[in-house]
Design a protein around this motif. Structure first.
Motif: not given
Length: 375
Positions: A58-60, A66-68, A367-371
């Protein structure tokens, strides 16, 4: 009519709010050889996380580990939503590899697979339903190769099942495929649409002594629109071609951030005029950057090497056709409403403020890769 235009503007604002980044797409590539299909399916990690959950802690931040750990779940989820058949006979899909790749809008899980249909394929049927149950705006972009020819297709909830006849594909058919992609891209490219609309909103009015007045006739409005559209078209055609041919390349985040900034500037110019009658110059300058945004779609979709120029021209003509359709819908309605307070204050001023606000959120996210917005 005024109420309809107002509702349209509000609807467009909220529709755009849900798509600050590129809308949800997956990229499906199928190569047919005799009875065998070799495939690759690129699915955005953010979409898979939304559908089945990848971010275990849950750390975004979705890691390779995690994908593997979810490889089996990813394959089961994806291939329960894709079916391929040859002449009506099902072709079981077998996963051969799991990879990660970066697209222009983030990281994607890459599923490589194959299928043996047991007989030479004459007609290929494909049924696609990935994410349609949770995101009706999602699209599957297909690239189908057969004996050196390439065609494209788009899976949507309305066209989830499609059939393709094997055999040589004429150049005109390939042109039409990429033309369709160009039209579709401009219609779902909300940042491009809002940039264009922000420039066009003042076309039916003029500013004098700090106030907006309606133009007297259609001619000045038409030529104002013509200059803006021509400048924008010329500019993005130049950079689209340069980027697609591999002559110029710019970082995706930088391009998408500048596109958002261009929307802000174009909208604020309607409230605090700086460019005044030189909006065509703004359209040309920022249009150069928008061209790189268009090119990213072609890059992700994949271009056939033997008909690169044809595909490029088809896509670009499609973009222009989609753009002209928007202008054709906007100009007559704006011209009819130009003398109303509703148009000058609500549509022009308040609409420009809404566009600038939304674009400012896009800029922060890119620009800041945020939601900021929930989507």
């Amino acid at each position: 009519m005024m109420r309809q235009l107002f509702l349209l503007c509000i609807g467009l604002f909220f529709a755009c709010s849900a798509h600050a980044h590129k809308p949800s797409d997956s990229y499906l590539s199928l190569k047919v050889s005799g009875s065998v299909i070799d495939g690759q399916w690129d699915i955005a990690l953010r979409d898979l996380d939304f559908a089945i959950g990848l971010d275990a802690d849950g750390d975004a931040d979705i890691t390779w580990g995690e994908v593997k750990a979810k490889h089996n779940d990813i394959a089961a989820y994806a291939f329960s939503r894709l079916a391929v058949a040859a002449d009506g006979h099902n072709c079981p899909l077998q996963v051969t590899d799991h990879l990660i790749d970066d697209h222009t809008d983030g990281a994607y899980a890459v599923l490589r697979f194959n299928a043996d249909c047991g007989q030479a394929i004459d007609r290929l049927q494909a049924r696609y339903s990935l994410l349609f149950d949770v995101d009706p705006q999602h699209k599957g972009l297909l690239r189908l190769e057969y004996e050196g020819s390439t065609r494209t297709g788009v899976f949507t909830p309305e066209s989830a099942s499609q059939e393709f006849a094997m055999g040589s594909v004429g150049k005109f058919a390939q042109f039409v495929d990429y033309f369709h992609e160009g039209v579709w891209h401009i219609w779902i490219g909300f940042d491009h649409i809002l940039f264009l609309l922000a420039l066009l909103l003042p076309a039916v009015v003029y500013r004098r002594d700090g106030k907006w007045f309606a133009v007297d006739g259609l001619k000045p409005a038409f030529f104002s629109v013509l200059k803006i559209v021509t400048a924008f078209t010329l500019a993005h055609s130049i950079t689209l071609s340069l980027a697609t041919l591999g002559l110029v390349s710019l970082p995706s985040r930088w391009v998408e951030s500048v596109i958002a900034a261009s929307v802000i500037i174009a909208a604020l110019n309607n409230i605090f005029p700086l460019f005044r009658d030189r909006r065509w110059a703004m359209a040309f300058g920022f249009g150069l950057i928008h061209g790189f945004g268009f090119a990213s779609v072609l890059s992700d979709l994949g271009l056939p090497g033997d008909t690169l120029v044809l595909a490029l021209v088809g896509f670009n003509v499609g973009v222009e056709a989609g753009q002209l359709a928007i202008v054709a819908g906007f100009l007559p309605l704006a011209y009819l409403l130009r003398r109303t307070i509703f148009y000058r204050r609500i549509v022009l001023i308040s609409g420009s403020f809404l566009i600038a606000t939304l674009a400012a959120i896009w800029l922060a996210e890119r620009a800041f890769d945020m939601k900021v917005l929930p989507y």
